[in-house]
Design a protein around this motif. Structure first.
Motif, PDB file in Angstrom:
ATOM      1  N   GLU A  22       6.927  -8.301  18.120  1.00 62.31           N
ATOM      2  CA  GLU A  22       7.653  -7.240  17.405  1.00 62.31           C
ATOM      3  C   GLU A  22       6.721  -6.568  16.405  1.00 62.31           C
ATOM      4  O   GLU A  22       5.650  -7.083  16.091  1.00 62.31           O
ATOM      5  N   LYS A  23       7.193  -5.419  15.916  1.00 63.67           N
ATOM      6  CA  LYS A  23       6.371  -4.643  14.989  1.00 63.67           C
ATOM      7  C   LYS A  23       6.166  -5.421  13.675  1.00 63.67           C
ATOM      8  O   LYS A  23       7.105  -6.041  13.172  1.00 63.67           O
ATOM      9  N   LEU A  24       4.952  -5.372  13.156  1.00 61.42           N
ATOM     10  CA  LEU A  24       4.679  -6.059  11.888  1.00 61.42           C
ATOM     11  C   LEU A  24       5.142  -5.197  10.723  1.00 61.42           C
ATOM     12  O   LEU A  24       5.121  -3.971  10.789  1.00 61.42           O
ATOM     13  N   LEU A  25       5.564  -5.880   9.659  1.00 62.80           N
ATOM     14  CA  LEU A  25       6.055  -5.183   8.467  1.00 62.80           C
ATOM     15  C   LEU A  25       4.910  -4.914   7.483  1.00 62.80           C
ATOM     16  O   LEU A  25       4.069  -5.773   7.237  1.00 62.80           O
ATOM     17  N   THR A  26       4.904  -3.709   6.933  1.00 66.86           N
ATOM     18  CA  THR A  26       4.027  -3.381   5.794  1.00 66.86           C
ATOM     19  C   THR A  26       4.958  -2.924   4.685  1.00 66.86           C
ATOM     20  O   THR A  26       5.851  -2.120   4.939  1.00 66.86           O
ATOM     21  N   PHE A  27       4.784  -3.402   3.472  1.00 65.59           N
ATOM     22  CA  PHE A  27       5.634  -2.916   2.379  1.00 65.59           C
ATOM     23  C   PHE A  27       5.246  -1.481   2.039  1.00 65.59           C
ATOM     24  O   PHE A  27       4.059  -1.192   1.850  1.00 65.59           O
ATOM     25  N   PRO A  28       6.225  -0.570   1.930  1.00 66.74           N
ATOM     26  CA  PRO A  28       5.886   0.808   1.576  1.00 66.74           C
ATOM     27  C   PRO A  28       5.406   0.901   0.122  1.00 66.74           C
ATOM     28  O   PRO A  28       5.821   0.098  -0.719  1.00 66.74           O
ATOM     29  N   THR A  29       4.597   1.905  -0.151  1.00 73.09           N
ATOM     30  CA  THR A  29       4.067   2.048  -1.518  1.00 73.09           C
ATOM     31  C   THR A  29       5.097   2.647  -2.473  1.00 73.09           C
ATOM     32  O   THR A  29       4.813   2.831  -3.648  1.00 73.09           O
ATOM     33  N   SER A  30       6.303   2.916  -1.975  1.00 69.08           N
ATOM     34  CA  SER A  30       7.397   3.313  -2.868  1.00 69.08           C
ATOM     35  C   SER A  30       7.987   2.088  -3.568  1.00 69.08           C
ATOM     36  O   SER A  30       8.840   2.215  -4.438  1.00 69.08           O
ATOM     37  N   LEU A  31       7.559   0.898  -3.162  1.00 69.61           N
ATOM     38  CA  LEU A  31       7.965  -0.337  -3.842  1.00 69.61           C
ATOM     39  C   LEU A  31       6.778  -0.876  -4.636  1.00 69.61           C
ATOM     40  O   LEU A  31       5.618  -0.729  -4.207  1.00 69.61           O
ATOM     41  N   ALA A  32       7.067  -1.531  -5.767  1.00 71.76           N
ATOM     42  CA  ALA A  32       5.977  -2.112  -6.572  1.00 71.76           C
ATOM     43  C   ALA A  32       5.173  -3.112  -5.732  1.00 71.76           C
ATOM     44  O   ALA A  32       3.948  -3.169  -5.834  1.00 71.76           O
ATOM     45  N   VAL A  33       5.861  -3.870  -4.869  1.00 80.47           N
ATOM     46  CA  VAL A  33       5.119  -4.865  -4.075  1.00 80.47           C
ATOM     47  C   VAL A  33       4.190  -4.182  -3.074  1.00 80.47           C
ATOM     48  O   VAL A  33       3.073  -4.657  -2.818  1.00 80.47           O
ATOM     49  N   GLY A  34       4.631  -3.056  -2.507  1.00 77.20           N
ATOM     50  CA  GLY A  34       3.797  -2.324  -1.550  1.00 77.20           C
ATOM     51  C   GLY A  34       2.604  -1.684  -2.242  1.00 77.20           C
ATOM     52  O   GLY A  34       1.465  -1.772  -1.766  1.00 77.20           O
ATOM     53  N   GLU A  35       2.875  -1.059  -3.386  1.00 79.19           N
ATOM     54  CA  GLU A  35       1.784  -0.445  -4.146  1.00 79.19           C
ATOM     55  C   GLU A  35       0.812  -1.538  -4.616  1.00 79.19           C
ATOM     56  O   GLU A  35      -0.406  -1.343  -4.591  1.00 79.19           O
ATOM     57  N   GLY A  36       1.371  -2.675  -4.997  1.00 77.87           N
ATOM     58  CA  GLY A  36       0.527  -3.783  -5.473  1.00 77.87           C
ATOM     59  C   GLY A  36      -0.428  -4.266  -4.394  1.00 77.87           C
ATOM     60  O   GLY A  36      -1.618  -4.487  -4.654  1.00 77.87           O
ATOM     61  N   ILE A  37       0.081  -4.412  -3.189  1.00 77.95           N
ATOM     62  CA  ILE A  37      -0.784  -4.890  -2.099  1.00 77.95           C
ATOM     63  C   ILE A  37      -1.824  -3.817  -1.759  1.00 77.95           C
ATOM     64  O   ILE A  37      -3.021  -4.090  -1.637  1.00 77.95           O
ATOM     65  N   SER A  38      -1.356  -2.577  -1.652  1.00 78.15           N
ATOM     66  CA  SER A  38      -2.275  -1.500  -1.299  1.00 78.15           C
ATOM     67  C   SER A  38      -3.378  -1.358  -2.361  1.00 78.15           C
ATOM     68  O   SER A  38      -4.564  -1.274  -2.031  1.00 78.15           O
ATOM     69  N   TYR A  39      -2.994  -1.385  -3.643  1.00 74.94           N
ATOM     70  CA  TYR A  39      -3.954  -1.242  -4.740  1.00 74.94           C
ATOM     71  C   TYR A  39      -4.978  -2.393  -4.707  1.00 74.94           C
ATOM     72  O   TYR A  39      -6.173  -2.187  -4.836  1.00 74.94           O
ATOM     73  N   THR A  40      -4.470  -3.583  -4.522  1.00 73.79           N
ATOM     74  CA  THR A  40      -5.353  -4.765  -4.552  1.00 73.79           C
ATOM     75  C   THR A  40      -6.356  -4.734  -3.402  1.00 73.79           C
ATOM     76  O   THR A  40      -7.529  -5.052  -3.574  1.00 73.79           O
ATOM     77  N   LEU A  41      -5.876  -4.322  -2.213  1.00 72.58           N
ATOM     78  CA  LEU A  41      -6.775  -4.314  -1.056  1.00 72.58           C
ATOM     79  C   LEU A  41      -7.752  -3.144  -1.081  1.00 72.58           C
ATOM     80  O   LEU A  41      -8.770  -3.183  -0.394  1.00 72.58           O
ATOM     81  N   ASN A  42      -7.455  -2.123  -1.865  1.00 74.25           N
ATOM     82  CA  ASN A  42      -8.367  -0.976  -1.947  1.00 74.25           C
ATOM     83  C   ASN A  42      -9.175  -1.045  -3.236  1.00 74.25           C
ATOM     84  O   ASN A  42     -10.267  -1.592  -3.258  1.00 74.25           O
ATOM     85  N   GLU A  43      -8.580  -0.562  -4.355  1.00 74.81           N
ATOM     86  CA  GLU A  43      -9.318  -0.569  -5.633  1.00 74.81           C
ATOM     87  C   GLU A  43      -9.735  -1.970  -6.051  1.00 74.81           C
ATOM     88  O   GLU A  43     -10.842  -2.183  -6.513  1.00 74.81           O
ATOM     89  N   GLY A  44      -8.815  -2.925  -5.928  1.00 70.43           N
ATOM     90  CA  GLY A  44      -9.108  -4.287  -6.375  1.00 70.43           C
ATOM     91  C   GLY A  44     -10.356  -4.792  -5.683  1.00 70.43           C
ATOM     92  O   GLY A  44     -11.291  -5.297  -6.321  1.00 70.43           O
TER      93      GLY A  44
END
Ligand SMILES: Cc1cc2nc3c(=O)[nH]c(=O)nc-3n(C[C@H](O)[C@H](O)[C@H](O)COP(=O)(O)OP(=O)(O)OC[C@H]3O[C@@H](n4cnc5c(N)ncnc54)[C@H](O)[C@@H]3O)c2cc1C
Length: 430
Positions: free
Chosen positions: A357-379
């Motif tokens: 099945e399709k894997l889930l990515t948290f959207p960046t409209s949620l703090a958890v999604g933005e947190g993961i995206s920020y950490t994997l990029n800028e972090g």
């Protein structure tokens, strides 16, 4: 839930990230095995305790709205103090480190998660880009459809020796159980380190635990009643230039140099960087102070944030088809909440992958999604240590209007993304 055949998920590492991964996979109906190298779950979570401070509150409530309730409930129910404010931190709660492990262990048992203690995942066997088994210290092989590496980044002793001040006998207990072994590395995933300002790899764990009874009675009473005690330190006793070395950058503020900030998490948690015992004992009220963790806390603390695996935002490791990563292993994510968020996603996607099945990515409209995206990029690219509770990630959440303590607003936000109760699958408890 998928077909009649259960997905098999093997989680390596029983810290907060591994426990969260095991729970979310189990709730989707998987057969879950959780390997832990020591005799206790929670890893570095055995000595932490601070939850819900700053953006961690928002992240926690988003996860609860998505149905990932269990571990947050354990922390809330076992909190000694709630809604505490101290330098740079609001609405923090402190779980009792002395009891929380037993509660999590019994929860996992009731959920039918098979835990294997005193055993490290040591090597992997692969076919092409897929792991087909993990072998343990005793040579046993464990097979799964998918695997979650939640082995953290603390130690092993050689890192503490070469990048830190040597083994200081921390809760990780490497001399007894053997050092951390990275499953991602064994599977050929590329890894990176964070760096300190002077270019040294890794970061020092910043806080230490003091035996409460070794402190002056008035400090003990204040801690028990208010959860917090702030003791100013004279300039000649202050430790300089140590704040940037810490893994938890939310405490790299001058107030933590000018004061000893103690909080009550069962032991007295000292938020300031480690003090040589002889210096600490010169501070009024600390004349008989003793370190509880690390036992040699006057010398230093564990080295963390080394060997971080390259991953996708779904938590899938780059270059291996069926390996997910979670917690500190997955990025410079510092904190229990951060480990539970990423672990929940990794375990969930582990089952989704095996059910095609399709894997889930948290959207960046949620703090958890933005947190993961920020950490994997800028972090990652700027070598930052990332937490919802402070430092640059929290500033970023505030700039994007993602930080809030309004629970209704958080529930609406999650509903708008059609993620309400996405992790809420009922299972039979034993
Ligand atoms: C002193 C200290 C205080 C802290 N205080 C706080 C706090 O107050 N609040 C907060 O939010 N965060 C705090 N943190 C940070 C937080 O503890 C971590 O960021 C988070 O808990 C990491 O969880 P994890 O599951 O990713 O890794 P870990 O906690 O490191 O867990 C990894 C687990 O994997 C096991 N393992 C390793 N290798 C293997 C293997 N090969 N096979 C099997 N098992 C293996 C380990 O034994 C360990 O149990 C603190 C950290 C420290 C060290």
């Amino acid at each position: 839930m998928g077909g009649l055949l259960m997905s098999k998920v093997v989680v390596i590492g029983g810290g907060w990230a591994g426990c969260a991964a095991a729970i979310s996979a189990r709730k989707l109906g998987a057969e879950v095995k959780l390997l832990e190298r020591t005799d206790m779950l929670l890893g570095t979570g055995l000595v932490g305790g601070i939850m819900r401070n700053n953006g961690r509150f928002t992240a926690t409530e988003e996860m609860i709205a998505m149905g990932a309730t269990e571990l947050f409930e354990v922390c809330d129910l076992n909190s000694l103090h709630t809604d505490i404010e101290f330098f740079g931190h609001k609405h923090a709660s402190f779980y009792n480190v002395s009891v929380v492990e037993g509660k999590v262990r019994s929860l996992l048992h009731k959920m039918g998660i098979k835990t294997i203690f005193n055993m490290r995942g040591k090597a992997v066997t692969k076919r092409g880009n897929k792991i087909i088994s993990v072998s343990l210290d005793d040579g046993t092989e464990i097979n799964g459809d998918t695997y979650v590496d939640a082995t953290g980044t603390a130690g092993p002793m050689n890192n503490c020796k070469t990048l830190g001040n040597g083994c200081v006998m921390c809760i990780y207990r490497c001399p007894t159980f053997g050092g951390r072994i990275s499953i991602s590395e064994k599977a050929g995933v590329s890894e990176y380190f964070t760096q300190r300002e002077d270019g040294t790899n890794g970061a020092f764990s910043g806080s230490c635990k003091i035996v409460k009874e070794s402190l002056a009675v008035d400090i003990q009473e204040k801690l028990e009643q208010a959860g917090l005690c702030i003791i100013p330190v004279t300039p000649e006793l202050q430790k300089e230039n140590v704040l940037s070395m810490k893994a938890c950058q939310q405490y790299a503020r001058k107030e933590y140099q000018e004061n000893i900030v103690l909080i009550n998490c069962g032991h007295a948690k000292m938020m300031s960087p480690y003090y040589p015992l002889s210096v600490l004992r010169m501070v009024p009220g600390f004349e008989s102070a003793r370190y509880a963790d690390p036992l040699a806390g006057g010398v230093g603390n564990s080295i963390r944030l080394s060997q971080i695996a390259e991953i996708e935002p779904t938590m899938l490791a780059k270059g291996v088809e069926n390996l997910f990563c979670a917690g500190e292993k997955a990025g410079p994510f510092v904190g229990h909440t951060e480990a539970i968020v990423t672990g929940t996603l990794a375990g969930f996607n582990g089952v989704k992958l095996s059910e095609k099945e399709k894997l889930l990515t948290f959207p960046t409209s949620l703090a958890v999604g933005e947190g993961i995206s920020y950490t994997l990029n800028e972090g990652k690219s700027e070598g930052k240590k990332c937490t919802f509770s402070g430092s640059s990630l929290f500033e970023n959440l505030q700039e994007k209007n993602l930080y809030t303590t309004e629970k209704d607003k958080i529930v609406q936000r999650v509903k708008k993304e059609k993620l309400d109760n996405v992790f809420n699958h009922k299972i039979m408890m034993t």
